[in-house]
Enzyme design. Structure first.
Site, PDB file in Angstrom:
ATOM      1  N   ASP A  61       0.814  -1.219   0.000  1.00  9.38           N
ATOM      2  CA  ASP A  61       0.000   0.000   0.000  1.00  9.38           C
ATOM      3  C   ASP A  61       0.850   1.273   0.000  1.00  9.38           C
ATOM      4  OD1 ASP A  61       1.009  -0.290   2.495  1.00  9.38           O
ATOM      5  OD2 ASP A  61      -0.891  -0.019   3.556  1.00  9.38           O
ATOM      6  N   HIS A 109      23.832   4.386 -19.013  1.00 12.48           N
ATOM      7  CA  HIS A 109      22.849   4.703 -17.962  1.00 12.48           C
ATOM      8  C   HIS A 109      23.054   3.808 -16.748  1.00 12.48           C
ATOM      9  CE1 HIS A 109      19.880   7.071 -20.738  1.00 12.48           C
ATOM     10  NE2 HIS A 109      20.968   7.732 -20.460  1.00 12.48           N
ATOM     11  N   ASP A 136      26.624  11.729 -13.643  1.00 21.24           N
ATOM     12  CA  ASP A 136      25.581  12.364 -14.454  1.00 21.24           C
ATOM     13  C   ASP A 136      24.381  12.528 -13.535  1.00 21.24           C
ATOM     14  OD1 ASP A 136      23.602  13.096 -16.238  1.00 21.24           O
ATOM     15  OD2 ASP A 136      24.139  11.607 -17.759  1.00 21.24           O
ATOM     16  N   ASP A 163      20.655  18.853 -15.860  1.00 21.00           N
ATOM     17  CA  ASP A 163      21.235  17.613 -16.392  1.00 21.00           C
ATOM     18  C   ASP A 163      22.712  17.869 -16.663  1.00 21.00           C
ATOM     19  OD1 ASP A 163      21.775  15.202 -17.584  1.00 21.00           O
ATOM     20  OD2 ASP A 163      20.555  15.551 -19.365  1.00 21.00           O
ATOM     21  N   HIS A 179      26.228   7.589 -28.584  1.00 20.70           N
ATOM     22  CA  HIS A 179      24.990   8.341 -28.355  1.00 20.70           C
ATOM     23  C   HIS A 179      25.043   9.672 -29.089  1.00 20.70           C
ATOM     24  CE1 HIS A 179      26.893  10.985 -25.315  1.00 20.70           C
ATOM     25  NE2 HIS A 179      27.425   9.910 -24.769  1.00 20.70           N
ATOM     26  N   HIS A 233      20.050  16.688 -26.410  1.00 20.47           N
ATOM     27  CA  HIS A 233      18.602  16.499 -26.360  1.00 20.47           C
ATOM     28  C   HIS A 233      18.008  17.768 -25.771  1.00 20.47           C
ATOM     29  CE1 HIS A 233      18.902  15.737 -21.982  1.00 20.47           C
ATOM     30  NE2 HIS A 233      19.908  14.939 -22.265  1.00 20.47           N
ATOM     31  N   HIS A 287      14.685  14.402 -20.891  1.00 19.24           N
ATOM     32  CA  HIS A 287      14.732  14.277 -22.348  1.00 19.24           C
ATOM     33  C   HIS A 287      13.455  14.952 -22.831  1.00 19.24           C
ATOM     34  CE1 HIS A 287      17.541  10.553 -22.010  1.00 19.24           C
ATOM     35  NE2 HIS A 287      18.137  11.683 -21.717  1.00 19.24           N
ATOM     36  N   GLU A 304      26.630  17.131 -24.705  1.00 20.23           N
ATOM     37  CA  GLU A 304      27.203  16.089 -23.863  1.00 20.23           C
ATOM     38  C   GLU A 304      27.993  15.023 -24.629  1.00 20.23           C
ATOM     39  OE1 GLU A 304      24.248  13.348 -22.193  1.00 20.23           O
ATOM     40  OE2 GLU A 304      22.680  14.709 -22.875  1.00 20.23           O
ATOM     41  N   TYR A 308      33.971   6.413 -24.601  1.00 24.90           N
ATOM     42  CA  TYR A 308      33.823   5.247 -23.725  1.00 24.90           C
ATOM     43  C   TYR A 308      34.685   4.145 -24.328  1.00 24.90           C
ATOM     44  CZ  TYR A 308      29.869   8.294 -22.968  1.00 24.90           C
ATOM     45  OH  TYR A 308      29.098   9.412 -22.745  1.00 24.90           O
ATOM     46  N   ARG A 311      32.397  11.654 -19.995  1.00 23.38           N
ATOM     47  CA  ARG A 311      31.352  12.484 -20.608  1.00 23.38           C
ATOM     48  C   ARG A 311      31.373  13.831 -19.897  1.00 23.38           C
ATOM     49  NH1 ARG A 311      27.488   9.137 -20.468  1.00 23.38           N
ATOM     50  NH2 ARG A 311      26.254   9.694 -18.632  1.00 23.38           N
ATOM     51  N   GLU A 367      28.904  17.267 -19.753  1.00 21.36           N
ATOM     52  CA  GLU A 367      27.567  17.705 -20.178  1.00 21.36           C
ATOM     53  C   GLU A 367      27.184  19.022 -19.523  1.00 21.36           C
ATOM     54  OE1 GLU A 367      24.340  15.125 -18.851  1.00 21.36           O
ATOM     55  OE2 GLU A 367      23.050  15.885 -20.446  1.00 21.36           O
TER      56      GLU A 367
END
Ligand code: GLY
Ligand code: MN
Ligand code: MN
Length: 450
Positions: free
Chosen positions: A52, A255, A272, A283, A362, A366, A373, A396, A400, A417, A419
């Site tokens: 619940d 991710h 990130d 972001d 990637h 965005h 996004h 960004e 890798y 990365r 960004e």
């Protein structure tokens, strides 16, 4: 400076979006509809987490954009040209027993004044009123595919079809409302930009706190705790998305949200993370050495990503497309990959055969807004969309490097990365996330002082 000696003064909270602005948004949407249309837009509902207990409620972004009403299980109807009022809200009934458990509900009476809609009714009146309100409207605009919206539309249509002999006319067409709202959401108002600057500032502070807190032996989730402490402390009540803290090769999982490994002395860590403030997202990604000093190899890869990122940010201005920005980044990164010896041959050949995609798979940008996004297509009328003032995007790039046998040992498992969040202005751009450093010397100086 140690994290517990950070001062907690923050910039003043920007004002919430005003009722006039919500009204203008609804009017702009109605002006884009053909004659004899209606809009049916449900709020989000609570989602069970276990037994619940529910997940923390998060309002639907499109519903929020049109009226700002904060409760679950509400419904906004827009009926252009209706004399008694065009914007009608159905909202949860006042219920003292329920409210004793889950908090005060606004209720229909207060909703009109507090949220600027023309009329409001309790949800208990919805079933008897909805069909009548939609009677005679030819096209019903709603989020197609939203189960709640579709069920409400279906029920109302059935009622009206059953009363056809008495002259009732059910909507003939169900049309997706999302593209129209998303076109509006793509261009941020001054008030929205203020909220996004604030979300970006809080996010940047959180990254600074993580840099200052990092040390070998900490768990990735302990840096996550530092970040999310900073979000909450400044009134950003949730991360805009699941925080990513990836030490070493975990940075190569785009991710990665497990955040459970122990940070190693010789590794980089990629973070990130962004705060959600008043439903607007920050972001930011930063990558830095766990021990505060880049090795020569780490630095050589980092500088490639950084210069690509800086050039891409510089390219942001009206008229440019996301594809053009991405192609510039691909060129810079591929050049760097050849210099590192990870790719061989001519630059154009390696771009054309997409061999860079082993290291950069990637896209560079965005949209950013109520959703991390954010909505609004990268194309318009079949053509790449050109940037316009008021759009907000991320920039960004990353590299890798997999820990594969054919990769030189010193480069294996490096993931980087960088960004930032960038608003398009009339003459160029404004970087919203300048409060957290990204140059090697600045990062090292910040970490050595911690
Ligand atoms: N945080 C997800 C992204 O950067 O797109
Ligand atoms: Mn992003
Ligand atoms: Mn991100």
């Amino acid at each position: 400076m140690a994290p517990d000696t950070l001062t907690y003064s923050s910039s003043p909270r920007p004002p919430a979006i005003g009722l006039d602005e919500y009204r203008r948004r609804r009017q702009a949407l109605m002006a884009a509809l053909p004659a004899s249309s209606a809009v049916l837009m449900p709020a989000a509902t609570l989602v069970t987490r276990s037994n619940d207990s529910e997940y923390t409620f998060r309002q639907d972004s499109d519903f929020h954009y049109l009226c700002g009403f904060p409760e679950p299980d509400a419904l906004l109807l827009l009926l252009p040209g209706r004399e008694e009022g065009e914007a009608i809200l159905f909202c949860p009934d006042k219920d003292p027993t329920q409210e004793a458990w889950t908090g005060i509900r606004v209720g229909a009476e207060a909703a009109v004044e507090r949220y600027g809609v023309d009329q409001a009714f309790a949800n208990s009146e919805r079933d008897e009123r909805l069909a009548g309100l939609l009677d005679g409207r030819h096209s019903l605009y709603l989020p197609l595919g939203d189960d709640c919206a579709m069920a409400l539309a279906d029920e109302a249509r059935q009622q009206l079809l059953a009363r056809a002999r008495q002259g009732a006319r059910a909507p003939q067409a169900l049309v997706d409302v999302a593209p129209l709202i998303h076109e509006q959401r793509l261009i941020k108002s001054d008030a929205e930009l203020e909220l996004m600057r604030h979300a970006a500032r809080i996010s940047a502070r959180a990254h600074v706190r993580a840099m200052r807190s990092a040390r070998p032996g900490l768990a990735e989730y302990q840096l996550q705790a530092e970040l999310e402490h900073e979000f909450q402390w400044h009134g950003a009540r949730a991360p805009a998305y699941s925080t990513i803290v990836g030490g070493g090769a975990n940075a190569c999982v785009l991710h990665y949200i497990e955040n459970a490994a122990i940070l190693d002395d010789s590794d980089l860590v990629l973070i990130d993370a962004g705060a959600e403030f008043e439903l607007y997202a920050g972001d930011i990604t930063r990558t830095f050495p766990v021990n505060g000093r880049f090795s020569d190899t780490q630095r050589s890869v980092y500088e490639i990503v950084l210069s690509a990122q800086i050039r891409a940010v510089e390219a942001v201005r009206p008229g440019v497309t996301l594809g053009e920005i991405h192609r510039g980044v691909v060129r810079d990164l591929t050049h760097g990959l050849i210099e590192l010896g990870l790719l061989e041959g001519e630059l154009d050949a390696r771009i054309d055969d997409e061999s860079y995609r082993r290291f950069y798979l990637h896209s560079t940008s965005h949209w950013l807004g109520l959703d991390v996004h954010d909505v609004g297509g990268a194309r318009r009328d079949g053509e790449p969309r050109q940037l316009e003032p008021g759009m907000v995007l991320t920039v960004e790039p990353g590299l890798y490097i997999p820990a594969d046998d054919d990769i030189p040992a010193t480069l294996r498992g490096i993931g980087i990365r960088i960004e930032d969040d960038v608003a398009v202005t009339a003459t160029g751009h404004e970087v919203l996330t300048t409060d957290v450093p990204k140059r090697v010397e600045e990062i090292e100086a910040l970490m050595v002082d911690s």
